[in-house]
Motif scaffolding. Structure first.
Motif, short mmCIF file in Angstrom:
data_model
loop_
_atom_site.label_atom_id
_atom_site.label_comp_id
_atom_site.label_asym_id
_atom_site.label_seq_id
_atom_site.Cartn_x
_atom_site.Cartn_y
_atom_site.Cartn_z
N PRO A 26 25.92 5.26 -25.66
CA PRO A 26 27.24 5.61 -26.19
C PRO A 26 27.52 7.10 -26.00
O PRO A 26 26.60 7.90 -25.76
CB PRO A 26 27.12 5.25 -27.68
N GLN A 30 25.28 -1.94 -29.90
CA GLN A 30 24.89 -1.03 -30.97
C GLN A 30 23.55 -1.42 -31.58
O GLN A 30 22.76 -0.56 -31.99
CB GLN A 30 25.97 -1.00 -32.06
N SER A 31 23.26 -2.71 -31.64
CA SER A 31 21.97 -3.15 -32.20
C SER A 31 20.80 -2.65 -31.36
O SER A 31 19.76 -2.24 -31.90
CB SER A 31 21.93 -4.68 -32.29
N GLU A 83 20.99 0.04 -29.28
CA GLU A 83 21.02 1.50 -29.41
C GLU A 83 20.30 1.94 -30.68
O GLU A 83 19.51 2.90 -30.66
CB GLU A 83 22.47 2.00 -29.43
N ALA A 84 20.54 1.24 -31.78
CA ALA A 84 19.90 1.60 -33.05
C ALA A 84 18.39 1.39 -32.98
O ALA A 84 17.62 2.22 -33.50
CB ALA A 84 20.50 0.76 -34.18
#
Length: 297
Positions: A231, A275-276, A278-279
């Motif tokens: 991101p 996002q999952s 990335e986290a």
């Protein structure tokens, strides 16, 4: 101990002696795996020498150096459900391939297993082993070893179907840090990666290497991966960190120039990871900055 579940793909370039030694070790494994040697445009007679000495080996001689993408071609020559990768200066310890296949059989969502790397001569653990063992990446409880966010291709076994489904190694990245993009795409597709201490790969680093070129391509690929899959905010932070942290020399300057020239391609193919994912992988940023074993680029 012949094991029909697993084959080996070896890539080589201009290392005839090392390739012959690696193939001798691999064809002598008790699992008797089929071996595909992909010769990345060598001009030293590597392909002919391997064909003559090891007629059972499938030799694919390319007219140019395709880098890591040569592995993709090797994978297509095999029909085994699992594929072990090897460089021409690494080899698998007897029994490790069967152990890897057993683990992949038992865990159908596991896409890649990374072995312990033993440096030769001396049979000592590569410094990266501690970082693999202590990976900060969280993973599901069913994983048989520490979860990983990337892997080392020359010491890994992959699930062929998963590898093919995400497109294999990028031909654009050539060779150097090419694993991170593939790893992220596997994780984004729902596959897992892990480290397994009981699998062992030996590495006798060849002196025939261009360290400057590898660093140049590695930094370029780090920047390209960052803007292909991260991101905006993490991409900006990582780019700023690299601008400060890498050596301020000609090699780095050329790498930044290469990266900038490729940005139209990068932006056209930009697909930030979920996002999952990335986290989950965010802890790797701090781990890579603190690494004393092997700089990421």
């Amino acid at each position: 101990m012949t094991d029909p579940r697993i084959g080996i793909v070896v890539i080589t370039h201009q290392r005839r002696a090392e390739a012959l030694d690696a193939v001798a070790r691999l064809t002598g494994l008790p699992e008797r795996p089929p071996v595909v040697l992909v010769d990345n445009g060598s001009a030293d007679g590597t392909a002919d020498a391997v064909r003559q000495k090891f007629p059972q080996v499938d030799v694919l001689a390319l007219s140019r150096n395709a880098g890591a993408a040569g592995r993709n071609l090797g994978v297509e020559r095999l029909r085994t459900p699992y594929v072990a990768f090897c460089d021409d200066d690494t080899w698998w310890e007897p029994g490790s391939l069967t152990a890897a296949a057993d683990v992949l059989d038992a865990h159908p969502r596991l896409g890649v297993v990374n072995a312990r790397i033993v440096v030769e001569p001396g049979a000592r653990d590569d410094p990266i082993v501690a970082e693999l063992h202590d990976s900060p990446v969280p993973g599901p409880d069913w994983l048989p070893g520490p979860a990983l966010g990337s892997f080392l291709a020359g010491a890994s076994v992959i699930r062929r179907a998963a590898f093919r489904a995400v497109g294999g190694f990028s031909s654009r990245l050539w060779l150097g840090g090419e694993e991170e993009l593939l790893a992220t795409d596997l994780l984004s597709a729902g596959w897992e990666l892990c480290y397994l201490d009981r699998l062992v790969v030996h590495h006798a680093a060849s002196p025939a290497r261009d360290a400057g070129l590898r660093r140049r391509v590695g930094l370029r690929n780090t920047l390209w991966f960052t803007w292909l899959r991260r991101p905006i905010a993490p991409a900006l932070r990582r780019t700023a960190y690299l601008a400060i942290a890498v050596p301020h020399d000609r090699t780095s300057a050329l790498a930044w120039w290469d990266a900038l020239r490729g940005m139209p391609w990068v932006l056209a193919h930009r697909r930030p990871r979920p996002q999952s994912v990335e986290a989950r992988l965010a802890p790797l940023d701090a781990a890579q900055r603190a690494s004393t074993a092997r700089r990421y680029i």
